[in-house]
Scaffold this motif. Structure first.
Motif, PDB file in Angstrom:
ATOM      1  N   LEU A  16      15.283  39.703  20.316  1.00  0.00           N
ATOM      2  CA  LEU A  16      14.668  39.807  21.632  1.00  0.00           C
ATOM      3  C   LEU A  16      15.562  39.162  22.694  1.00  0.00           C
ATOM      4  N   THR A  17      16.098  37.985  22.374  1.00  0.00           N
ATOM      5  CA  THR A  17      16.997  37.300  23.301  1.00  0.00           C
ATOM      6  C   THR A  17      18.236  38.143  23.562  1.00  0.00           C
ATOM      7  N   GLU A  18      18.789  38.732  22.521  1.00  0.00           N
ATOM      8  CA  GLU A  18      19.992  39.561  22.665  1.00  0.00           C
ATOM      9  C   GLU A  18      19.709  40.781  23.548  1.00  0.00           C
ATOM     10  N   ASN A  19      18.567  41.429  23.358  1.00  0.00           N
ATOM     11  CA  ASN A  19      18.209  42.589  24.180  1.00  0.00           C
ATOM     12  C   ASN A  19      18.022  42.203  25.647  1.00  0.00           C
ATOM     13  N   ILE A  20      17.419  41.071  25.891  1.00  0.00           N
ATOM     14  CA  ILE A  20      17.240  40.599  27.270  1.00  0.00           C
ATOM     15  C   ILE A  20      18.590  40.310  27.911  1.00  0.00           C
ATOM     16  N   LEU A  21      19.484  39.633  27.170  1.00  0.00           N
ATOM     17  CA  LEU A  21      20.805  39.301  27.702  1.00  0.00           C
ATOM     18  C   LEU A  21      21.624  40.554  27.999  1.00  0.00           C
ATOM     19  N   ILE A  22      21.511  41.567  27.158  1.00  0.00           N
ATOM     20  CA  ILE A  22      22.227  42.821  27.400  1.00  0.00           C
ATOM     21  C   ILE A  22      21.737  43.464  28.700  1.00  0.00           C
ATOM     22  N   GLY A  23      20.420  43.456  28.910  1.00  0.00           N
ATOM     23  CA  GLY A  23      19.853  44.019  30.142  1.00  0.00           C
ATOM     24  C   GLY A  23      20.287  43.246  31.379  1.00  0.00           C
ATOM     25  N   VAL A  24      20.278  41.921  31.289  1.00  0.00           N
ATOM     26  CA  VAL A  24      20.692  41.086  32.420  1.00  0.00           C
ATOM     27  C   VAL A  24      22.173  41.287  32.702  1.00  0.00           C
ATOM     28  N   ASP A  25      22.983  41.354  31.654  1.00  0.00           N
ATOM     29  CA  ASP A  25      24.419  41.557  31.811  1.00  0.00           C
ATOM     30  C   ASP A  25      24.709  42.886  32.511  1.00  0.00           C
ATOM     31  N   CYS A  26      23.989  43.920  32.139  1.00  0.00           N
ATOM     32  CA  CYS A  26      24.166  45.236  32.739  1.00  0.00           C
ATOM     33  C   CYS A  26      23.827  45.202  34.234  1.00  0.00           C
ATOM     34  N   LYS A  27      22.723  44.565  34.582  1.00  0.00           N
ATOM     35  CA  LYS A  27      22.313  44.478  35.991  1.00  0.00           C
ATOM     36  C   LYS A  27      23.288  43.629  36.804  1.00  0.00           C
ATOM     37  N   LEU A  28      23.804  42.544  36.229  1.00  0.00           N
ATOM     38  CA  LEU A  28      24.787  41.710  36.934  1.00  0.00           C
ATOM     39  C   LEU A  28      26.083  42.479  37.170  1.00  0.00           C
ATOM     40  N   LYS A  29      26.498  43.253  36.178  1.00  0.00           N
ATOM     41  CA  LYS A  29      27.717  44.060  36.340  1.00  0.00           C
ATOM     42  C   LYS A  29      27.545  45.065  37.467  1.00  0.00           C
ATOM     43  N   GLU A  30      26.404  45.722  37.538  1.00  0.00           N
ATOM     44  CA  GLU A  30      26.126  46.673  38.621  1.00  0.00           C
ATOM     45  C   GLU A  30      26.187  45.973  39.981  1.00  0.00           C
ATOM     46  N   PHE A  32      27.771  43.095  40.841  1.00  0.00           N
ATOM     47  CA  PHE A  32      29.109  42.636  41.204  1.00  0.00           C
ATOM     48  C   PHE A  32      30.055  43.802  41.485  1.00  0.00           C
ATOM     49  N   ASP A  33      29.850  44.940  40.841  1.00  0.00           N
ATOM     50  CA  ASP A  33      30.658  46.113  41.169  1.00  0.00           C
ATOM     51  C   ASP A  33      30.359  46.596  42.581  1.00  0.00           C
ATOM     52  N   LYS A  34      29.104  46.471  42.993  1.00  0.00           N
ATOM     53  CA  LYS A  34      28.707  46.917  44.323  1.00  0.00           C
ATOM     54  C   LYS A  34      29.217  45.970  45.409  1.00  0.00           C
ATOM     55  N   TYR A  35      29.195  44.673  45.147  1.00  0.00           N
ATOM     56  CA  TYR A  35      29.561  43.677  46.153  1.00  0.00           C
ATOM     57  C   TYR A  35      30.786  42.873  45.752  1.00  0.00           C
ATOM     58  N   LYS A  36      31.798  43.530  45.221  1.00  0.00           N
ATOM     59  CA  LYS A  36      32.971  42.772  44.788  1.00  0.00           C
ATOM     60  C   LYS A  36      33.843  42.398  45.990  1.00  0.00           C
ATOM     61  N   PRO A  37      34.510  41.245  45.904  1.00  0.00           N
ATOM     62  CA  PRO A  37      35.362  40.819  47.012  1.00  0.00           C
ATOM     63  C   PRO A  37      36.596  41.701  47.108  1.00  0.00           C
ATOM     64  N   PRO A  38      37.257  41.675  48.269  1.00  0.00           N
ATOM     65  CA  PRO A  38      38.446  42.508  48.417  1.00  0.00           C
ATOM     66  C   PRO A  38      39.533  42.121  47.434  1.00  0.00           C
ATOM     67  N   LYS A  39      40.343  43.094  47.046  1.00  0.00           N
ATOM     68  CA  LYS A  39      41.422  42.848  46.099  1.00  0.00           C
ATOM     69  C   LYS A  39      42.525  42.049  46.778  1.00  0.00           C
ATOM     70  N   LYS A  40      43.306  41.358  45.973  1.00  0.00           N
ATOM     71  CA  LYS A  40      44.388  40.554  46.515  1.00  0.00           C
ATOM     72  C   LYS A  40      45.511  41.419  47.057  1.00  0.00           C
ATOM     73  N   ASP A  41      45.650  42.673  46.540  1.00  0.00           N
ATOM     74  CA  ASP A  41      46.735  43.502  47.039  1.00  0.00           C
ATOM     75  C   ASP A  41      46.414  44.105  48.399  1.00  0.00           C
ATOM     76  N   GLU A  42      45.157  44.030  48.836  1.00  0.00           N
ATOM     77  CA  GLU A  42      44.827  44.568  50.140  1.00  0.00           C
ATOM     78  C   GLU A  42      45.527  43.760  51.224  1.00  0.00           C
ATOM     79  N   GLU A  43      45.839  44.413  52.317  1.00  0.00           N
ATOM     80  CA  GLU A  43      46.615  43.810  53.390  1.00  0.00           C
ATOM     81  C   GLU A  43      45.859  42.667  54.051  1.00  0.00           C
ATOM     82  N   GLU A  44      46.561  41.556  54.221  1.00  0.00           N
ATOM     83  CA  GLU A  44      45.954  40.393  54.865  1.00  0.00           C
ATOM     84  C   GLU A  44      46.496  40.281  56.281  1.00  0.00           C
ATOM     85  N   LEU A  45      45.593  40.221  57.249  1.00  0.00           N
ATOM     86  CA  LEU A  45      45.979  40.057  58.648  1.00  0.00           C
ATOM     87  C   LEU A  45      45.946  38.581  59.011  1.00  0.00           C
ATOM     88  N   LEU A  46      46.993  38.136  59.706  1.00  0.00           N
ATOM     89  CA  LEU A  46      47.087  36.742  60.108  1.00  0.00           C
ATOM     90  C   LEU A  46      46.968  36.628  61.620  1.00  0.00           C
TER      91      LEU A  46
END
Length: 95
Positions: A16-30, A32-46
């Protein structure tokens, strides 16, 4: 009265714990994929001050380089920015 069937599934607390953790992990991945920070290779303006700190020059020298096209600048509204990659490429090439 209408009768309904109840299905009882036996699971261990570990399963039961493993099934809950899998569900939580899936939702967290979704999330963080939606709100991920900009990549380091993106252009930085100074800003001008940040550029001056890197180049260790005066504001007048930076303005002259911008005016003469030596160092390209970018405007957003009434503010001037410089691309970090442009600064380093000019320092390396020394054009």
């Amino acid at each position: 009265m209408k009768s309904t069937q109840l299905h009882v599934i036996e699971t261990t607390p570990e399963e039961l714990t493993e099934n809950i953790l899998i569900g939580v992990d899936c939702k967290l991945k979704e999330f963080f994929d939606k709100y991920k920070p900009p990549k380091k290779d993106e252009e930085e303006l100074l800003t001008v001050d940040e550029t001056l700190e890197i180049l260790k020059c005066s504001k007048q020298a930076l303005w002259n380089w911008r005016k003469n096209g030596i160092l390209p600048s970018y405007r957003l509204g009434n503010r001037v920015y410089y691309k970090k990659s442009d600064i380093f490429s000019k320092l390396i090439k020394q054009e």
